[in-house]
Design a protein around this motif. Structure first.
Motif, short mmCIF file in Angstrom:
data_model
loop_
_atom_site.label_atom_id
_atom_site.label_comp_id
_atom_site.label_asym_id
_atom_site.label_seq_id
_atom_site.Cartn_x
_atom_site.Cartn_y
_atom_site.Cartn_z
N LYS A 164 -4.85 -5.56 -2.31
CA LYS A 164 -3.96 -4.46 -2.06
C LYS A 164 -5.26 -3.30 -3.60
O LYS A 164 -5.51 -2.62 -2.70
N LYS A 171 -8.71 -2.60 -2.63
CA LYS A 171 -9.01 -1.84 -1.72
C LYS A 171 -8.82 -2.88 -0.14
O LYS A 171 -9.93 -1.90 0.46
N PHE A 226 -5.64 -2.41 5.22
CA PHE A 226 -4.14 -2.96 5.16
C PHE A 226 -4.23 -3.80 6.90
O PHE A 226 -3.89 -4.44 6.61
N ARG A 266 -4.46 -7.55 5.28
CA ARG A 266 -3.74 -7.58 4.47
C ARG A 266 -2.69 -8.28 5.41
O ARG A 266 -2.17 -9.20 5.11
N ARG A 301 5.65 6.47 5.86
CA ARG A 301 4.13 5.63 4.89
C ARG A 301 4.82 4.83 3.51
O ARG A 301 3.62 3.82 3.67
N LEU A 302 5.72 5.30 3.26
CA LEU A 302 5.80 4.22 2.08
C LEU A 302 6.76 2.56 2.37
O LEU A 302 6.29 1.51 1.93
N SER A 327 4.06 0.71 3.83
CA SER A 327 2.61 -0.33 2.56
C SER A 327 3.44 -1.51 2.75
O SER A 327 2.73 -2.31 1.24
N PHE A 328 4.96 -1.71 3.03
CA PHE A 328 4.93 -2.71 2.33
C PHE A 328 5.27 -3.55 3.75
O PHE A 328 5.53 -5.18 3.50
#
Length: 456
Positions: free
Chosen positions: A21, A24, A27, A30, A228-229, A232-233
């Motif tokens: 991450k 960059k 997403f 990953r 969105r928070l 991210s996990f």
């Protein structure tokens, strides 16, 4: 010692994803890498762990994935409520909402019937001998209990009119907790009435209407910031969920029912090709869709949770240019009715297997189309019962006058099949969104003017 080493491996894998991450790495890449890592690590520890070690490992490592799914489910109901209301604040003509809702529901139910036909055909050509399965007393009891509860007059059994009544909420705030079987539809209905009320005062009291609209816009932005928070996990949650899923499952159980398992996934693949073809007809390239949807589909597969995947699903549909009002309605309805995987494909496969044990040709037009009709109707009725694939299967088998005992045999591997079914369910909701856009003149084709996009 082995447990301590396993924790070190998981921590190292999470650190590696965090490092990617920071570099960059996209997403989607990953998420897919986390999926592959989870499978590999899970298979290794599945072979090394004793039963007690596997349980201890899953308790601690699985805790993170479980918390993540709960967080997404926590935000799902408020997100649905706000998105449905926003559908009204962004339109001018009241009848548009009715047209949108009817198109979404109709598409979901029709595609569920089509999925049923695909399932029946796949079950027939798979040539699975249903009479060769030993229906244990526990499997027969499980199937009989479901039949009694949902079909044969138990406390949870409801007629079709009662199922329709059950959809409507008596306490919308209770439905926001998600505790009622048809809570999602209850929240949607409550939001629909709030939206209609907004339209009624829009011209009569513009100041109040504007205040309400601006307030909902602000709430939406705050909720999406939370979403969105959480998202991210996602790679770390995917890693832990996939690892514990593989560790916890008896791989030999899949092998024992491999023919049925393969038939299910072949049917899912066929249905996904059909869904992609419908998307292409609606103006969205399948390749473009899969690039956007891969993280969402991966997460839906791993968690087997349509509700848990809803936030990522809505974000993905917005990136494809689907209006928020349409995507929120279709995503919420698709978790409760017209489930292409759970209420379409899965019952269809088992219906074909059971029908052949009774000397019935499941591909005879009279049986095939009647069964497809019953599957489509059942996919709507499930909204009032809160059941999944097994419930839908047993209700449809009973409606067709077929024995239900064999459905209990497949309960053992249903969690593994459910992972794929959830992906098909999610795709079904996206198809409903795109068909609705097509019928309402929303152009979903990717812009070809690269100059304008560069300037933007």
């Amino acid at each position: 010692m082995l447990i301590a080493l396993s924790f070190v491996v998981i921590i190292a894998a999470i650190y590696g994803l965090m490092y990617l991450k920071s570099k960059k790495v996209p997403f989607s890449k990953r998420v897919v890498l986390a999926l592959v890592l989870g499978i590999v690590i899970g298979i290794i520890f599945n072979q090394l762990f004793s039963a007690s070690e596997g349980a201890l490992f899953s308790d601690w490592v699985g805790m993170f994935g479980s918390i993540y799914v709960k967080l997404l489910q926590m935000i799902a109901m408020p997100l649905i409520l706000v998105c449905v209301i926003l559908a009204f604040t962004k339109i001018e003509i009241k009848t548009n909402v009715v047209k949108i809702g009817v198109t979404i529901v109709s598409t979901l139910i029709i595609t569920a019937g089509l999925a049923g036909i695909i399932g029946i055909a796949t079950g027939y050509f798979a040539n699975i001998d249903g009479s060769a399965f030993n229906i244990s007393q526990s499997a027969l009891s499980a199937a009989s209990d479901i039949e009694k509860n949902y079909v044969a007059g138990g406390e949870q059994a409801l007629s079709l009119p009662q199922k329709i009544v059950a959809i409507f909420p008596s306490n919308p705030f209770y439905d926001l907790t998600g505790q009622r079987a048809s809570a999602t539809l209850g929240v949607v209905i409550f939001a629909l009435f709030l939206g209609v009320a907004y339209l009624r005062i829009k011209d009569k009291k513009p100041k109040e209407a504007l205040l309400f609209k601006n307030g909902m816009d602000s709430i939406y932005e705050i909720i999406m910031s939370v979403v969105r928070l959480f998202l991210s996990f996602a790679p770390y949650a995917v890693l832990t969920i996939m690892t514990t899923t593989v560790v916890n499952n008896d791989l030999s159980a899949v092998w024992k029912l491999a023919q049925f398992f393969v038939a299910c996934y072949v049917a899912m693949l066929i249905m996904m090709v059909i869904q992609l073809a419908i998307m292409a007809f609606c103006g969205v390239s399948p390749i473009r869709y899969l690039k956007k949807a891969l993280p969402v589909l991966s997460f839906a597969f791993i968690t087997a949770s349509s509700a848990g995947s809803m936030a990522m699903n809505l974000e993905m549909q917005e990136e494809l240019g689907i209006p928020k009002g349409i995507s929120s309605l279709s995503a919420s309805f698709a978790t409760s009715m017209g489930m292409n995987g759970c209420a379409g494909l899965y019952p269809g496969i088992i219906i074909a297997i059971v029908a052949m044990t009774q000397g019935i040709n499941p591909l005879s037009p009279q049986f095939l189309f009647y069964a497809a009709f019953m599957i489509a109707m059942t996919s709507f009725g499930i909204a009032g019962t809160g059941g999944g694939g097994t419930v839908a299967t047993i209700i449809t088998l009973s409606a067709l006058g077929l024995p239900v005992g064999l459905a209990g045999v497949f309960i053992a591997i249903e969690p593994l099949v459910d992972m794929g079914r959830t992906v098909v369910n999610l795709n079904g909701g996206v198809v409903a969104s795109m068909v609705t856009c097509k019928t309402n003149g929303v152009d979903l084709r990717e812009p070809k003017d690269t100059t304008l996009r560069t300037e933007h």
